[in-house]
Enzyme design. Structure first.
Site, PDB file in Angstrom:
ATOM      1  N   LYS A  80       0.948  -1.299   0.090  1.00 11.18           N
ATOM      2  CA  LYS A  80      -0.230  -0.061  -0.117  1.00 11.18           C
ATOM      3  C   LYS A  80       0.991   1.421   0.014  1.00 11.18           C
ATOM      4  O   LYS A  80       2.092   1.252   0.592  1.00 11.18           O
ATOM      5  CB  LYS A  80      -0.900   0.042   1.154  1.00 11.18           C
ATOM      6  CG  LYS A  80      -2.051   1.209   1.421  1.00 11.18           C
ATOM      7  CD  LYS A  80      -2.759   1.104   2.548  1.00 11.18           C
ATOM      8  CE  LYS A  80      -3.860   1.976   2.699  1.00 11.18           C
ATOM      9  NZ  LYS A  80      -4.619   1.933   4.078  1.00 11.18           N
ATOM     10  N   SER A 155      -9.565   1.911   2.974  1.00 10.31           N
ATOM     11  CA  SER A 155      -8.926   2.725   2.003  1.00 10.31           C
ATOM     12  C   SER A 155      -7.644   1.805   1.466  1.00 10.31           C
ATOM     13  O   SER A 155      -7.159   2.295   0.142  1.00 10.31           O
ATOM     14  CB  SER A 155      -8.103   3.789   2.848  1.00 10.31           C
ATOM     15  OG  SER A 155      -7.056   3.445   4.037  1.00 10.31           O
ATOM     16  N   SER A 179      -9.684  -0.324   7.435  1.00 14.22           N
ATOM     17  CA  SER A 179      -9.042  -0.183   5.832  1.00 14.22           C
ATOM     18  C   SER A 179      -8.475  -1.618   5.310  1.00 14.22           C
ATOM     19  O   SER A 179      -8.119  -1.516   4.161  1.00 14.22           O
ATOM     20  CB  SER A 179      -8.076   0.983   5.885  1.00 14.22           C
ATOM     21  OG  SER A 179      -8.942   2.103   5.645  1.00 14.22           O
TER      22      SER A 179
HETATM   23  N1  GLN Z   1     -12.915   4.178   6.573  1.00 19.70           N
HETATM   24  C1  GLN Z   1     -12.264   4.459   7.850  1.00 19.70           C
HETATM   25  C2  GLN Z   1     -11.998   6.041   7.717  1.00 19.70           C
HETATM   26  O1  GLN Z   1     -12.283   6.611   6.845  1.00 19.70           O
HETATM   27  C3  GLN Z   1     -11.127   3.967   8.053  1.00 19.70           C
HETATM   28  C4  GLN Z   1      -9.949   4.003   7.438  1.00 19.70           C
HETATM   29  C5  GLN Z   1      -8.672   3.316   7.734  1.00 19.70           C
HETATM   30  O2  GLN Z   1      -9.053   2.326   8.343  1.00 19.70           O
HETATM   31  N2  GLN Z   1      -7.663   3.837   7.339  1.00 19.70           N
HETATM   32  O3  GLN Z   1     -11.289   6.555   8.558  1.00 19.70           O
END
Ligand code: GLN
Length: 491
Positions: A80, A155, A179
């Site tokens: 990532k 994400s 994410s």
């Molecule tokens: N979707 C969640 C957020 O927008 C989690 C994001 C993540 O785990 N990096 O914060």
């Protein structure tokens, strides 16, 4: 032999180790697959073609000299784009870091290299890991390999899609509120969020430091176990990494489900849950019973407060962590400012996307004097209550099973206008980060539209070995991978 790129990481590893195939062949097979499907999926920010091939050749040379190049010898892995790889751009999906090239490797990268893994490329993500669909990337929109009109989740959407599309057998993601698990569920692959402190975060660009963790995606639970064994463990560069010994995750995989007590929290099956998701999870619970587990209903009474608590604490920490992108030391600097304050303002306004700006504003607000007690401090107290829910639950059960997400993958644009709807994608995952415990999403069924449904297996702190062996038992019973494959790519 089956097409090489279709094999799991563990299957590819054993062919490389027995030298039935070379590491170079394994990497070339992934590169060829990537070239064939990446134009439709758009999972990668960059592919390190030449570096990957030369790494693979070095592995083959080591084998020829009779050396053991390590437990992941010759296996391609995608990273990532929030994890630093020396000498290659790390954008975090943001314009702000458009020209940023890290000078050092993250600890996970160093460990993967030392284990013989082949670093294949960097994957697309929501800007600074804020989002649940990868639509917040300042770059391309990654598509779900099961339906190219739908999001891969986020994400870590690029990592999940790259594995689901068979471009790489393994990938790393980061998980702050879901994410890894949410895109794993949307893309039909296993993905693990590790216990807070299990994996070093040195070289991971910070979003919310009390929540962030790195973890793997794989094609099988065994792939996850093999990669976790390499990246887990204390690191002198990260004071939040724990000195807890690293068990042999692969050795312990075969322990099965038999004597386990599994808790099913009633709060995780709310009215708004997609009935197909609920039915799929209940079916797996029946299978768990048939395999010898004891399944019982439990309660996690503060569940309703998890999303507001998460969005107060995560934004507060983000507003502080992202203060470093000031146009002076890092990344993008807007031209034409007359003084320093204007330079900050212009650089940050132009460099960050809409969602990141929203988070910085929210986080600054909840930390500001007069609101700190009402929001930030209150949320910290609720976090303790959430933690206590799980401490009590784990006195009663060994593992907890829930749906990973309230629905299957949604269409592009479906939730972009309503941030709250997007935030609710993490209703079953964000609590786990607030509590700091491990959880894995396992693909368990296909919906009527042919989209994967994920199930979340949650364990106590540092309970990854137990969690993985239970997940492996369910995986071999459900046989999802052999039964289903993303038809959007190979009709
Ligand atoms: N979707 C969640 C957020 O927008 C989690 C994001 C993540 O785990 N990096 O914060």
């Amino acid at each position: 032999m089956r097409e090489l790129f279709r094999l799991t990481g563990s299957e590819q590893l054993s062919l490389i180790r027995s030298r039935e195939i070379s590491a170079e062949e394994a990497t070339r097979a992934c590169l060829a697959r990537m070239e064939a499907v990446e134009p439709r999926v758009l999972a990668f920010r960059c592919v390190l073609r030449d570096a990957a091939l030369s790494d693979a050749r070095a592995i083959d040379a080591a084998f020829s000299r009779g050396e053991d190049p390590g437990p992941l010898a010759g296996l391609p892995i995608a990273i990532k784009d929030v994890i630093c790889l020396a000498g290659h751009p790390t954008t975090c999906g943001s314009r702000t870091l458009g020209g940023f090239i890290p000078a050092f490797d993250a600890t996970v990268i160093e460990r993967l290299r030392n284990a013989g893994a082949v670093l294949f490329g960097k994957t697309n993500m929501d800007e600074f890991a804020m989002g649940s669909s990868t639509e917040n990337s300042a770059y391309e929109k990654t598509r779900n390999p099961w339906d190219l009109g739908r999001v891969p989740g986020g994400s870590s959407g690029g990592s999940a899609a790259a594995v689901a599309a068979d471009m790489v057998p393994l990938a790393l993601g980061s998980d702050t509120g879901g994410s890894i698990r949410q895109p794993a569920a949307f893309c039909g692959v296993p993905g693990l969020k590790t216990t807070y402190g299990r994996v070093s975060r040195f070289g991971l660009v910070a979003f919310a430091s009390s929540l962030d963790q790195i973890g793997p995606f794989g094609k099988s639970v065994e792939d996850i176990a093999r990669s976790l064994a390499v990246i887990a463990g204390q690191d002198p560069h990260d004071s939040t990494s724990a000195s807890v010994p690293v068990p042999d995750y692969v050795e312990e995989l075969s322990r099965g489900l038999a004597p386990l007590r599994i808790g099913v929290p009633r709060e995780y099956f709310p009215r708004g849950l997609d009935s197909q998701v609920g039915d799929a999870v209940r079916f797996v619970l029946d299978r768990a019973r048939a395999l010898g587990a004891r399944v019982e209903e439990i309660s996690l009474p503060h569940t309703d407060y998890a999303i507001p608590t998460y969005y107060i604490l995560a934004t507060a920490e983000a507003s502080s962590n992202l203060a470093r992108y000031d146009g002076v030391r890092y990344g993008f600097r807007a031209a034409g400012a007359k003084d320093l304050a204007e330079m900050y303002r212009r650089s940050r306004s132009a460099g960050f996307g809409k969602e990141v700006r929203r988070r910085i504003m929210l986080g600054t607000y909840v930390l500001s004097s007069g609101y700190y007690d009402a929001y930030y401090l209150k949320a910290q107290k609720v976090r303790t209550l959430l933690r206590n829910d799980f401490v009590e639950a784990f006195q009663q059960v060994d593992l907890i099973i829930t749906p990973t997400t309230p629905s299957v993958a949604f269409r592009f644009g479906e939730k972009t206008e309503d941030p709250l709807q997007m935030y609710l994608s993490d209703i079953f995952t964000a609590t786990i980060n607030l509590v700091g415990i491990p959880a894995l999403s396992l693909p368990c069924a296909l919906s009527r539209e042919g989209l994967p449904i994920g199930l979340q297996v949650v364990g106590p702190p540092f309970g990854e070995a137990r969690l993985l062996s239970a997940a492996a038992a369910l995986e071999s019973d459900l046989n999802f991978r052999a039964r289903h494959r993303p038809k959007a790519l190979d009709p």
